[in-house]
Design a protein around this motif. Sequence first.
Motif, short mmCIF file in Angstrom:
data_model
loop_
_atom_site.label_atom_id
_atom_site.label_comp_id
_atom_site.label_asym_id
_atom_site.label_seq_id
_atom_site.Cartn_x
_atom_site.Cartn_y
_atom_site.Cartn_z
N LEU A 214 0.80 -1.22 0.00
CA LEU A 214 0.00 0.00 0.00
C LEU A 214 0.84 1.28 0.00
CD1 LEU A 214 -2.83 1.24 0.18
CD2 LEU A 214 -2.75 0.92 2.66
N ASP A 215 1.68 1.45 0.99
CA ASP A 215 2.37 2.73 1.17
C ASP A 215 3.30 3.08 0.02
OD1 ASP A 215 1.05 2.85 3.57
OD2 ASP A 215 2.75 2.17 4.77
N ARG A 216 3.95 2.08 -0.54
CA ARG A 216 4.95 2.41 -1.56
C ARG A 216 4.33 3.01 -2.81
NH1 ARG A 216 6.86 -2.35 -5.48
NH2 ARG A 216 5.20 -3.86 -5.20
N TRP A 217 3.09 2.64 -3.13
CA TRP A 217 2.47 3.18 -4.34
C TRP A 217 2.19 4.67 -4.18
CZ3 TRP A 217 3.83 0.07 -7.76
CH2 TRP A 217 3.82 -1.31 -7.55
N VAL A 218 1.80 5.07 -2.97
CA VAL A 218 1.60 6.50 -2.71
C VAL A 218 2.94 7.22 -2.76
CG1 VAL A 218 0.73 8.19 -1.06
CG2 VAL A 218 -0.46 5.99 -1.32
N ALA A 219 3.95 6.61 -2.13
CA ALA A 219 5.28 7.23 -2.11
C ALA A 219 5.87 7.37 -3.50
CB ALA A 219 6.21 6.40 -1.22
N GLU A 220 5.51 6.47 -4.40
CA GLU A 220 6.05 6.50 -5.76
C GLU A 220 5.20 7.30 -6.73
OE1 GLU A 220 6.75 2.47 -6.98
OE2 GLU A 220 8.12 2.05 -5.32
N GLY A 221 4.21 8.05 -6.20
CA GLY A 221 3.41 8.92 -7.04
C GLY A 221 2.25 8.26 -7.75
N GLN A 222 1.86 7.06 -7.30
CA GLN A 222 0.74 6.36 -7.94
C GLN A 222 -0.47 6.27 -7.01
OE1 GLN A 222 1.90 2.78 -10.23
NE2 GLN A 222 4.02 3.25 -9.68
N GLY A 223 -0.55 7.20 -6.08
CA GLY A 223 -1.62 7.16 -5.09
C GLY A 223 -3.01 7.31 -5.65
N ASP A 224 -3.14 7.93 -6.82
CA ASP A 224 -4.47 8.13 -7.40
C ASP A 224 -4.94 6.96 -8.25
OD1 ASP A 224 -4.70 10.64 -6.21
OD2 ASP A 224 -3.69 11.63 -7.89
N ALA A 225 -4.11 5.95 -8.39
CA ALA A 225 -4.51 4.76 -9.16
C ALA A 225 -5.61 4.01 -8.42
CB ALA A 225 -3.31 3.85 -9.36
N VAL B 282 -18.66 1.48 -2.63
CA VAL B 282 -17.63 2.51 -2.48
C VAL B 282 -16.34 1.99 -3.08
CG1 VAL B 282 -16.96 1.68 -0.19
CG2 VAL B 282 -16.46 4.04 -0.83
N SER B 283 -15.55 2.89 -3.64
CA SER B 283 -14.27 2.51 -4.23
C SER B 283 -13.17 3.41 -3.68
CB SER B 283 -14.32 2.60 -5.76
OG SER B 283 -15.29 1.70 -6.28
N TYR B 284 -11.94 2.91 -3.68
CA TYR B 284 -10.83 3.66 -3.12
C TYR B 284 -9.62 3.62 -4.06
CZ TYR B 284 -13.32 3.30 1.36
OH TYR B 284 -14.25 3.37 2.36
N GLU C 286 -6.53 6.90 -1.01
CA GLU C 286 -7.71 6.90 -0.15
C GLU C 286 -7.73 5.68 0.78
OE1 GLU C 286 -10.79 9.20 -3.20
OE2 GLU C 286 -10.47 7.03 -3.36
N LEU C 287 -7.33 4.54 0.24
CA LEU C 287 -7.29 3.35 1.09
C LEU C 287 -6.21 3.50 2.16
CD1 LEU C 287 -8.36 0.51 1.69
CD2 LEU C 287 -6.59 -0.39 0.17
N GLN C 288 -5.09 4.09 1.81
CA GLN C 288 -4.03 4.31 2.80
C GLN C 288 -4.53 5.17 3.95
OE1 GLN C 288 -0.92 7.22 2.08
NE2 GLN C 288 0.66 5.71 2.58
N LEU D 216 -3.99 -9.47 -2.31
CA LEU D 216 -2.56 -9.16 -2.23
C LEU D 216 -1.91 -9.11 -3.62
CD1 LEU D 216 -1.36 -11.31 0.81
CD2 LEU D 216 -2.13 -8.92 0.78
N PHE D 217 -2.29 -10.02 -4.50
CA PHE D 217 -1.64 -10.08 -5.80
C PHE D 217 -1.78 -8.77 -6.58
CE2 PHE D 217 -2.29 -14.98 -5.88
CZ PHE D 217 -1.29 -15.11 -4.94
N PRO D 218 -2.98 -8.21 -6.72
CA PRO D 218 -3.05 -6.92 -7.43
C PRO D 218 -2.34 -5.79 -6.69
CG PRO D 218 -5.21 -7.53 -6.54
CD PRO D 218 -4.33 -8.73 -6.42
N MET D 219 -2.44 -5.75 -5.37
CA MET D 219 -1.81 -4.67 -4.62
C MET D 219 -0.29 -4.77 -4.68
SD MET D 219 -4.30 -4.14 -1.30
CE MET D 219 -3.50 -2.59 -0.89
N HIS D 220 0.23 -5.93 -4.91
CA HIS D 220 1.68 -6.10 -5.01
C HIS D 220 2.25 -5.47 -6.28
CE1 HIS D 220 5.48 -8.60 -5.39
NE2 HIS D 220 5.56 -8.16 -4.16
N ILE D 221 1.39 -5.31 -7.30
CA ILE D 221 1.86 -4.73 -8.57
C ILE D 221 1.16 -3.41 -8.90
CG2 ILE D 221 2.60 -6.93 -9.55
CD1 ILE D 221 -0.06 -7.02 -11.10
N GLY D 222 0.38 -2.89 -7.96
CA GLY D 222 -0.30 -1.63 -8.20
C GLY D 222 -1.53 -1.75 -9.08
#
Length: 567
Positions: free
Chosen positions: A63-74, A82-84, A88-90, A274-280
């Motif tokens: 979770l956290d690394r995607w926000v840190a890498e600038g992909q937080g809006d994906a 509801v969707s996140y 937003e999920l972070q 976990l599988f999708p979150m592992h690759i964004g």
Amino acid sequence: MANAAKAESPENAACAATAQTYTAHVDTFARDHLPPRELWPEFVFSRPELQYPQQLNCVTNFLDRWVAEGQGDAPCIISPEVSYSYRELQALVNRIANVLVNSLGLVTGGRVLLRSANNPMMVATYLAVIKAGGIVVATMPLLRAKELAYPIQKAQISLALCDGKLADEMEKTKAAAPALQRVVYWGNGKPDSLEALMADVSPEFAAVDTAADDLCLIAFTSGTTGDPKGTMHFHRDMLAVCDGYAHNVLRAKPSDRFIGSAPLAFTFGFGGVLFPMHIGASYVVLEKTAPDELLAAIERDKVTVCFTAPTAYRAMLGKLASRDISSLRKCVSAGETLPKATFDAWHKATGLKLMDGIGSTEMLHIFISAVEDEIRPGATGKPVPGYEAKIVDDEGRDLPPDTLGRLAVRGPTGCRYLADERQRKYVHDGWNITGDTYLMDADGYFWYQSRSDDMIVSAGYNIAGPDVEAALLSHPAVAECGVVGAPDEARGTIVKAYVVLAPGSEGSDALVAELQEHVKREIAPYKYPRAIDFVTQLPKTETGKLKRFALRQLAAAGAGSSGLAAE
């Protein structure tokens, strides 16, 4: 396993040292109730992608690394309600983690019971507990108070987070489980709800710096035989199944959108998150996951990767004409054996090859499978890169190719039961003995035969029930079936089938004879079912697996179709 030195491979010396030098857990109950070190399986970390630092919190990777890498809006989690995005999920996860630590008194290593159907809040609470250094014990929404009390007492759980819709049984559980001190509900609109506690809480929370081998999940088995067993998994295990199976076999992309039917309370279902979150990538989460709901969501949300059981794929076949599922590009089948008839029918209807796989709660996820261009219909596949598998006899001795025996496997994940003597049965000489009967061909493909206790011995012949089931399922009148051994005075045991008929078919003596002749044509004639009962439904676990032990009990008691809602 002869001694503690075998518990880790040389490649995992660093992780082995971690167990002795560092833990972030203040509450050490779970760590203290791991099996003795000499009873652990051997862990193998031979591949580069399976090398992990001594300290890690898996939620940072998911979770956290995607926000840190600038992909937080994906997009991350999608549902009808509801969707996140990842950002937003972070924020939601962080607020829940702050509530857990600052309002509910969770200390690192503390166990938290989760009780909910599949929905975004279940995902968020799951991640929040782990991020805060706690240990998740997720449970099925349909469990009753008596069933909930068992894991609460076994794992000494004092705190539960629960969907408000499931409050009745949760409240009843308190009397049966004295260890449980507090239950916090979400979705009920009350002043003490989880949402109310989160209202003025910071969306910032730094992940606890846990050890790679700190526990983060105790997953209880579905209880097809005996009391459920608590399988204990580390932070590194969450990454290992992604870096192993998902990376090397599934080979999904960040643009993919996943869906699955298995409950998140079970590791097959949680892996689908976990599988999708592992690759964004993103994941569609549904509370209702029957074939109609799955198909509707695949069409509506343009899902590309589907995880479900063979029975669901078979049920969806008759509904495809009215649905557009052209977005699908990968379909994973697990949870029970995949009949070749189902593989062939799905491939013919969709052009997609079902990716069969075997996993277990003890191993966390799939450890034998095959990429699409290497699939052999009817075979489960080969060991997932990073895992080793072989066939052994009852004494653990290696067997040659094309010989029936017990499946033994080892790799980066493995069995560690919570304070359970059955650890000695599952692990033998460093290998996990899964309880499945397999054979391995000369090319290294593994072919499922049955659960080890599903083998039917009749008049001197060994007959695997799933072989007969696969033959019956290839007949158009059969929708579902279960095959077990039934006592017989003349032959000791006979093959007996419990059959759910397809719509429009009616049970009769003539159909019994027709099905028997059909099986004789499909497989060796001696395997045909000498008794067939037509039933309206089969006993299943809440994950959709056939409860063959329940059928065996009925057969042993001489119960016919009356025991299963006969037609």
